[in-house]
Design an enzyme around this catalytic site. Structure first.
Site, PDB file in Angstrom:
ATOM      1  N   GLY A 120       0.782  -1.224   0.000  1.00 22.22           N
ATOM      2  CA  GLY A 120       0.000   0.000   0.000  1.00 22.22           C
ATOM      3  C   GLY A 120       0.814   1.273   0.000  1.00 22.22           C
ATOM      4  N   LEU A 121       2.137   1.155   0.199  1.00 27.92           N
ATOM      5  CA  LEU A 121       2.970   2.362   0.189  1.00 27.92           C
ATOM      6  C   LEU A 121       3.891   2.352  -1.023  1.00 27.92           C
ATOM      7  CD1 LEU A 121       3.895   2.340   3.983  1.00 27.92           C
ATOM      8  CD2 LEU A 121       2.224   3.804   2.863  1.00 27.92           C
ATOM      9  N   SER A 124       7.076  -1.385  -4.198  1.00 36.81           N
ATOM     10  CA  SER A 124       7.548  -1.954  -5.466  1.00 36.81           C
ATOM     11  C   SER A 124       8.044  -0.855  -6.399  1.00 36.81           C
ATOM     12  CB  SER A 124       6.470  -2.806  -6.128  1.00 36.81           C
ATOM     13  OG  SER A 124       5.288  -2.082  -6.240  1.00 36.81           O
ATOM     14  N   ASP A 168       2.134   5.810  -8.566  1.00 35.42           N
ATOM     15  CA  ASP A 168       3.174   5.398  -7.617  1.00 35.42           C
ATOM     16  C   ASP A 168       4.538   5.961  -8.008  1.00 35.42           C
ATOM     17  OD1 ASP A 168       1.069   3.919  -6.737  1.00 35.42           O
ATOM     18  OD2 ASP A 168       1.816   1.999  -7.467  1.00 35.42           O
TER      19      ASP A 168
HETATM   20  C1  GLA Z   1      -1.977   1.143  -6.730  1.00 31.44           C
HETATM   21  C2  GLA Z   1      -1.540   1.284  -8.171  1.00 31.44           C
HETATM   22  C3  GLA Z   1      -1.634   2.750  -8.625  1.00 31.44           C
HETATM   23  C4  GLA Z   1      -2.990   3.345  -8.340  1.00 31.44           C
HETATM   24  C5  GLA Z   1      -3.406   3.045  -6.902  1.00 31.44           C
HETATM   25  C6  GLA Z   1      -4.830   3.449  -6.611  1.00 31.44           C
HETATM   26  O1  GLA Z   1      -1.089   1.798  -5.881  1.00 31.44           O
HETATM   27  O2  GLA Z   1      -0.241   0.796  -8.328  1.00 31.44           O
HETATM   28  O3  GLA Z   1      -1.303   2.857  -9.993  1.00 31.44           O
HETATM   29  O4  GLA Z   1      -3.946   2.893  -9.257  1.00 31.44           O
HETATM   30  O5  GLA Z   1      -3.282   1.680  -6.571  1.00 31.44           O
HETATM   31  O6  GLA Z   1      -4.998   4.813  -6.757  1.00 31.44           O
END
Ligand code: GLA
Length: 395
Positions: A120-121, A124, A168
């Site tokens: 979630g952070l 990767s 990200d």
């Molecule tokens: C993940 C994906 C991002 C984005 C978020 C949701 O982190 O890797 O590209 O879609 O979810 O906003």
């Protein structure tokens, strides 16, 4: 960094050339719209993936992680395939991404590690960027920040197989301390929004649920497809010619068309599109609130974004939804939402640092009782905003 330097010298008997500090990211507003060409916001936090490396002049990659077992060891002329779930995929992908355009003569010998829990952070993206920067450094390749975003993103989409957008990588690479990074994922234009001087202090609480599944194992890609189908149907109702489904995105459909035909869209497709258009509105309002230093409004928009992710986009999992609900009702938290996709990992809250202890106590008193399975692994951390990925000189 010192533990990494020590380990590099001990394991590989080489002196480090440099290090990369590649921060983790959170997304305060603009959830699940990047893959639809939407406008997103992101910030980098003061917790990072760090990589210390030396040049490997024989063209090999040798990397160990302080967080995972085994070594990645391969010749850059023969990069191994992707193995689902392996931490080594990101260095493999980084090398392949660059090899599309560059002849890579030198590899890296390195040690990598990250501090906050995975999930979630965008660890990767942080890891991939760190590898890309190291391989570029030893091969004397100079990339612009946007090029780096693109090489890093290629690894996720073309090597790993996630249908994500550039949220990200943009947050991890383009962020600057105390500014809100705003990226238009359709045009690749970005800007950094200053926080009004009147805001004395802000931080984020990051609550790790205890769940760390990779996004490939979730409904993430299905949701992306549902958005594409929604955009396709709207174009059809509006008598427009249809692009290939894979190229059809909601950004290409004006909101007035959605307003006109929304009732024709079947259930889930209507909800996904409604999330997209309302989230875009929240991002626009959020940019204004941030620059005015109006954290109360910004936080309210975050809560609305979180609700939309749960009820319209239908992402999330019970544990993260529990944390989201706790944070929304905790004094001192301006607003909360999932840190990223919401299927696993962390929930974030924008907070006044003065209230840290009370906030931690509230979570500690409720989350483990509601989800005892994770009582020993969930974690409450606090983060300040930081700069994007950068090289660190080693003396
Ligand atoms: C993940 C994906 C991002 C984005 C978020 C949701 O982190 O890797 O590209 O879609 O979810 O906003």
């Amino acid at each position: 960094m010192n533990d990494l330097i020590y380990k590099l010298e001990e394991v590989y008997k080489v002196k480090p050339l440099r290090a990369v500090k590649s921060p983790l990211r959170i997304c305060p507003l603009g959830a699940h719209v990047d893959h639809q060409g939407g406008l997103v916001t992101g910030v980098a936090v003061d917790s990072s993936v760090n990589l210390v490396y030396a040049s490997n002049d024989k063209g090999f990659v040798r990397v160990q992680s302080l967080d995972f077992p085994d070594e990645e060891y391969f010749s850059m002329s023969n990069v191994p395939e992707m193995v689902p779930g392996s931490w080594g995929n990101y260095i493999r992908g980084a090398v392949l991404s660059l090899k599309r355009d560059y002849v890579l003569k030198k590899g890296i010998t390195g040690i990598i590690s990250g501090k906050l829990p995975i999930g979630g952070l965008s660890s990767s993206a942080a890891v991939t960027t760190a590898y890309l920067m190291a391989v570029c450094d030893v091969n004397n390749i100079k990339l612009s920040k946007i090029e780096l975003v693109k090489y890093s993103h290629w690894v996720e989409t073309d090597f790993i197989g996630l249908k994500n957008g550039i949220l990200d990588q943009s947050s991890n690479i383009l962020s600057e301390k105390n500014k809100l990074m705003v990226m238009d994922c359709h045009t690749d234009q970005y800007h950094l929004v200053d926080l009004d001087d009147r805001v004395e202090d802000l931080e984020f609480v990051i609550v790790y649920s205890g769940i760390s599944t990779g996004l490939m194992g979730t409904d993430y890609n299905n949701r992306v497809d549902e958005c594409k189908v929604a955009s396709w149907l709207l174009k059809e109702y509006n008598n427009e010619s249809l692009p290939r489904l894979k190229d059809s995105i909601l950004r290409d459909v004006d909101k007035s068309i959605f307003d006109r035909y929304r009732d024709l869209l079947p259930g889930r497709f209507q909800r996904r599109a409604a999330h997209y258009y309302t989230e875009q509105e929240r991002v626009s309002q959020g940019i204004k609130a941030w620059s005015n230093g109006d954290l109360v409004t910004f936080g309210k928009l975050m809560n609305e974004s979180g609700n939309s992710s749960v009820y319209l986009y239908e992402s999330g999992c019970p544990e993260l939804i529990t944390i989201f609900n706790i944070l929304k009702n905790t004094p001192g938290v301006y607003g909360a939402r999932f840190s990223g996709a919401g299927y696993r990992g962390c929930c974030i809250g924008l907070i006044n640092p003065r209230d840290k202890e009370k906030i931690k106590k509230t979570i500690d008193e409720s989350y483990p009782k509601l989800h005892p399975l994770y009582k020993d692994v969930y974690k409450v951390s606090f983060a300040k905003l930081d700069d994007g990925a950068r090289y660190i000189e080693i003396n």
